[in-house]
Design an enzyme around this catalytic site. Structure first.
Site, PDB file in Angstrom:
ATOM      1  N   ASP A   1       0.816  -1.226   0.000  1.00 21.66           N
ATOM      2  CA  ASP A   1       0.000   0.000   0.000  1.00 21.66           C
ATOM      3  C   ASP A   1       0.847   1.272   0.000  1.00 21.66           C
ATOM      4  OD1 ASP A   1      -2.252  -1.504  -0.151  1.00 21.66           O
ATOM      5  OD2 ASP A   1      -2.860  -1.216   1.932  1.00 21.66           O
TER       6      ASP A   1
ATOM      7  N   ARG B   1     -18.379  -8.697  -3.863  1.00 26.43           N
ATOM      8  CA  ARG B   1     -17.694  -8.441  -2.587  1.00 26.43           C
ATOM      9  C   ARG B   1     -17.563  -6.934  -2.387  1.00 26.43           C
ATOM     10  NH1 ARG B   1     -12.211  -7.290  -1.044  1.00 26.43           N
ATOM     11  NH2 ARG B   1     -11.209  -8.823   0.332  1.00 26.43           N
TER      12      ARG B   1
HETATM   13  O1  AKG Z   1     -10.308  -5.363  -0.059  1.00 29.38           O
HETATM   14  C1  AKG Z   1      -9.304  -5.929   0.358  1.00 29.38           C
HETATM   15  O2  AKG Z   1      -9.350  -6.947   1.069  1.00 29.38           O
HETATM   16  C2  AKG Z   1      -7.923  -5.394   0.002  1.00 29.38           C
HETATM   17  C3  AKG Z   1      -7.937  -4.072  -0.706  1.00 29.38           C
HETATM   18  C4  AKG Z   1      -6.571  -3.506  -0.869  1.00 29.38           C
HETATM   19  O3  AKG Z   1      -5.586  -4.169  -0.782  1.00 29.38           O
HETATM   20  C5  AKG Z   1      -6.428  -2.074  -1.119  1.00 29.38           C
HETATM   21  O4  AKG Z   1      -7.436  -1.358  -1.204  1.00 29.38           O
HETATM   22  O5  AKG Z   1      -5.282  -1.623  -1.241  1.00 29.38           O
HETATM   23 FE   FE2 Z   2      -3.849  -2.895  -0.502  1.00 29.29          FE
END
Ligand code: AKG
Ligand code: FE2
Length: 324
Positions: free
Chosen positions: A220, A289
């Site tokens: 991230d 989801r």
């Molecule tokens: O929704 C998830 O479980 C992960 C999402 C993710 O990794 C992100 O938004 O950077």
């Molecule tokens: Fe992520």
């Protein structure tokens, strides 16, 4: 706080925006600019689909992955370069990175309210591939293979945009998540940062652009720049609303999955956003989801100062701000 979020209580299915009018012609330079921070969402495609683990069968994969459960924080060493500038008391100390899963931080009513907020905005757009993104701070909303501005989309469709009181629950939830991050990592002074967004992944839409391939490993901090602490808040139920779609943490060395988290409504996953935590979402094989990504920084220059400030003022009120 109200009733804790229940498991297994599937409400209406996600992805019901098909019948709603879509805005086909809505492009603006400003939209492209605001979307640029979101274009790298989820995982960027890096060299095609992720190779299967072991012999590639679901059974062999599930035998190797640790199923992570709610509990106390699990500490790991931080990847030192990930946390510059260092803000004492806020950025994690070198050995204090980690992750934690928490259930029941938000109530079922709050889950439902957040789902409604996401559905109302996403009904004005919808990604052509699997993922649809909605960032109410920047306004970025997926439409086909690009982004539009959801606030502009409300105007053009003559639908009433969100009011500040309608979004209050979103603001309160982010504040609660900030407090939980501080308690979990023993820090103070975390501030909401951008992007913060709803993501819906629909299994029935094959990827159309590289950004649709959410199942690749990413970090991230690299993906979004300002993140120091990431929180994923799940708004739908694995095994009920969708199949597949676990969050997997990957080995920093091999980038292959080592553990996974099953998404359930109200479940939050808190983790430090640096290179110690590569991760990806397993492919969603059926259903839809819905999750909310919220992140915190320690650097005031990258903090959100007017979160949800584009919402309409409530009738009769001069200005009830939802500053972040
Ligand atoms: O929704 C998830 O479980 C992960 C999402 C993710 O990794 C992100 O938004 O950077
Ligand atoms: Fe992520």
């Amino acid at each position: 706080m109200g009733k804790r979020a229940r498991r297994g209580g599937s409400r209406e299915k996600e992805g019901q925006e098909e019948g709603a009018p879509r805005l086909r012609v809505l492009t603006a330079v400003a939209v492209a600019a605001l979307a640029s921070g979101v274009l790298g969402l989820l995982a960027l495609a890096r060299g095609g689909p992720r190779p299967a683990q072991g012999d590639g069968s679901a059974v062999s994969r599930s035998l190797r992955l640790e199923e992570l459960q709610p509990g106390p924080v699990r500490r790991v060493s931080c990847h030192a370069k990930s946390y510059r500038p260092i803000v004492p008391g806020c950025t994690p100390a070198p050995n204090d990175c980690g992750f934690r899963i928490v259930d029941g931080l938000i109530s079922q009513e709050e889950v439902d309210a957040l789902r409604k907020i996401a559905q109302r905005g996403m009904a004005l757009g919808g990604g052509a591939g699997g993922p649809t993104i909605l960032d109410l701070h920047s306004g970025a909303l997926s439409l086909e293979d690009k982004f539009i501005d959801v606030w502009m989309a409300f105007n053009l469709s003559r639908r009433k945009a969100y009011t500040q009181s309608e979004l209050l629950v979103y603001h309160e939830v982010t504040q609660r998540l900030a407090a939980e991050v501080e308690a979990t990592f023993g820090v103070s002074g975390v501030m909401l940062t951008s992007p913060t967004f709803f993501s819906r992944i629909s299994a029935d839409r094959p990827p159309r652009i590289p950004n649709d391939e959410y199942w690749h490993s990413h970090i991230d901090k690299q993906q979004y720049g300002s993140f120091v602490y990431t929180v994923l808040l799940y708004l739908s139920d694995q095994g009920v609303d969708f199949e597949g779609g676990s969050l997997c943490f990957d080995s920093p060395k091999t980038k292959r999955a080592v553990s996974r988290v099953a998404p359930h409504p109200g479940r939050a996953v808190l983790f430090t956003s640096g290179e110690e935590h590569p991760h990806h979402v397993e492919q969603v094989t059926s259903g839809s989801r819905l999750a909310l990504t919220v992140a915190f920084t320690c650097n005031p220059d990258t903090a959100i100062h007017n979160f949800l400030g584009r919402a309409l003022p409530d009738e009769g009120s001069s200005n009830s701000d939802t500053n972040g």
